[in-house]
Design an enzyme around this catalytic site. Structure first.
Site, mmCIF file in Angstrom:
data_model
loop_
_atom_site.group_PDB
_atom_site.id
_atom_site.type_symbol
_atom_site.label_atom_id
_atom_site.label_comp_id
_atom_site.label_asym_id
_atom_site.label_seq_id
_atom_site.Cartn_x
_atom_site.Cartn_y
_atom_site.Cartn_z
ATOM 1 N N HIS A 142 4.064 11.722 10.172
ATOM 2 C CA HIS A 142 2.666 11.801 9.715
ATOM 3 C C HIS A 142 1.928 12.901 10.440
ATOM 4 C CE1 HIS A 142 1.286 8.022 7.438
ATOM 5 N NE2 HIS A 142 2.497 8.360 7.082
ATOM 6 N N LYS A 192 0.848 -1.205 0.000
ATOM 7 C CA LYS A 192 0.000 0.000 0.000
ATOM 8 C C LYS A 192 0.877 1.246 0.000
ATOM 9 C CE LYS A 192 -2.563 3.418 1.999
ATOM 10 N NZ LYS A 192 -2.061 4.733 2.424
HETATM 11 C C1 MEV Z 1 0.929 4.849 4.946
HETATM 12 O O1 MEV Z 1 0.081 5.436 3.987
HETATM 13 C C2 MEV Z 1 1.858 3.842 4.300
HETATM 14 C C3 MEV Z 1 2.685 3.020 5.285
HETATM 15 O O2 MEV Z 1 1.817 2.375 6.196
HETATM 16 C C4 MEV Z 1 3.443 1.997 4.475
HETATM 17 C C5 MEV Z 1 4.136 0.939 5.294
HETATM 18 O O3 MEV Z 1 3.703 0.649 6.410
HETATM 19 O O4 MEV Z 1 5.109 0.368 4.754
HETATM 20 C C6 MEV Z 1 3.622 3.875 6.075
#
Ligand code: MEV
Length: 416
Positions: free
Chosen positions: A367, A253
């Site tokens: 984030h 994702k």
């Molecule tokens: C968030 O949009 C994407 C992540 O969760 C990807 C990952 O966990 O590798 C940070």
């Protein structure tokens, strides 16, 4: 000032001054991003409005010795920042090497039959006719140097599949391939004695684009964790994704955060790319990570991504979407291969940035810092208030209630 600290107008000006964006494209993006109402009304059925997303740019993604400016359309605050971070680390390490496959889009003409041997033999005996029908169905792609390349007949349980591999040149190819598949299906009905069950392209049978990068551990260090430790944890996270499907889904994702946003920005079919990527991830029978990382004997971290990318640089909705054309110009995507190579490199550095954050400070620090702006907007802040409320929120336990309070306090101050 760093690029991300500039105003959108200043960013556009810098890109224009660097010769990376045309003044006309800067003017297009400076204006309202909406489509001409007549275009929007005719592009889809039952059109009742338009939606807008911010368009960002990954600066200087190093791909095959070139610095690529990759446009991203996304609503997720951290995606562009993460991609830029990954691109910066890749640049410190000689950049990403990417290789695109020959551009072949496959159309499937499938017969449901109780006599598969007979249908296989009939189709195989008519290969010359199949090629002639395909050429006549789409003469313009043949004139442009493309057209039907491979013809394969496969027996499936209860079905016989005629797979037509078409070189659609610079186009994604859905319309070209579907036209050819339907024409061949129609003609083949006469030889087989019954019409095919289906004649349509597959979004799945695309060879992958592959990108690789090798990183010196010290370029991975975060504020509190040494680079060698981050590299070790990234390799472990990669292995985890190979044994835990639940983790592999999130890992992928994160890759699609960047790939999907660039596919959308360039007016390509993000559903086709997503469906193809996830089918490819599951091709072994177990859903796997699209990008993997391992520590080499010399201590460097080697990353590799492989994913099919069914995209084009002309045709389809792209021609009707001025922003998509400007995005293709910004990226310098003058061929399908150039776009595929940039997308694969982007997916790899996007994954790198995510895993590095997970291996270091965790994902929420970055984030939430970026989330402050979204919270300020959700609380009702407008114009200059957004930056002020977001700044108040940073470094606190961020929540919508805190943003509402900060906004109320700001407005009260301003009234006094
Ligand atoms: C968030 O949009 C994407 C992540 O969760 C990807 C990952 O966990 O590798 C940070």
């Amino acid at each position: 000032m760093k690029f991300y600290e500039l105003s959108p107008e200043e960013r556009r000006r810098q890109l224009v001054e660097a010769g990376l964006m045309t003044p006309a494209d800067a003017a297009l993006w400076a204006g309202t991003p909406g489509l001409d109402p007549a275009v929007a009304a005719h592009l889809i059925e039952n059109q009742i409005g338009q939606i807008a997303l911010p368009l960002g740019v990954v600066r200087d993604l190093p791909v095959n010795g070139r610095s690529v400016q990759v446009p991203l359309a996304t609503e997720e605050p951290s995606v562009v920042a993460a991609a830029n971070n990954g691109a910066r680390i890749a640049a410190l390490n000689g950049g990403v090497q990417a290789q695109a496959p020959a551009h072949l889009v496959v159309g499937e003409v499938v017969f449901a039959t109780a006599a598969p041997d007979r249908v296989v033999a009939l189709l195989a005996a008519h290969e010359a006719e199949i090629r002639a029908v395909a050429a006549a169905a789409h003469p313009s792609i043949v004139r442009r140097g493309g057209g039907l390349r491979t013809v394969t007949v496969t027996r499936l349980d209860g079905f016989v599949k005629l797979a037509l591999g078409v070189d659609s040149q610079a186009a994604m190819g859905a319309n070209i391939v579907n036209t050819i598949a339907e024409a061949v299906g129609h003609a083949a009905a006469a030889w087989v004695g019954e019409p095919p069950l289906v004649a349509i392209l597959t979004n799945g049978d695309t060879e992958p684009t592959v990108a690789t990068v090798t990183l010196a551990p010290d370029t991975l260090a975060t504020r509190n964790v040494a680079g060698a430790e981050i590299a070790r944890r990234i390799a472990q996270l990669s292995r985890l994704a190979t044994v835990d499907v639940a983790r592999a889904v999130t890992h992928n994702k994160g890759i699609m955060n960047g790939v999907g946003a660039a596919v959308l920005a360039t007016g390509n079919d993000w559903r086709a790319v997503a469906a193809g990527a996830h089918a490819f991830a599951a091709a072994s029978g177990r859903y796997q990570p699209l990008a993997t990382w391992h520590l080499q004997e010399d201590g460097r971290l080697a990353g590799r991504i492989a994913l099919p990318l069914q995209v084009g640089v002309v045709g389809g909705a792209m021609s009707a979407l001025p922003s998509a054309q400007a995005a293709l110009r910004l990226g310098g995507f003058d061929s399908v291969a150039a776009l595929q190579q940039a997308l694969a490199a982007l997916g790899l550095v996007q994954n790198l940035a995510a895993l590095r954050a997970l291996a270091g400070p965790g994902i929420q620090a970055g984030h939430m810092a970026l989330q402050a702006n979204s919270l300020a907007i959700a609380a009702g802040a407008t114009g200059d208030e957004i930056a002020v409320v977001a700044a108040t929120l940073r470094g606190t336990a961020m929540s919508l209630a805190a943003a509402q309070q900060a906004l109320a306090a700001l407005r009260k101050d301003e009234q006094q």
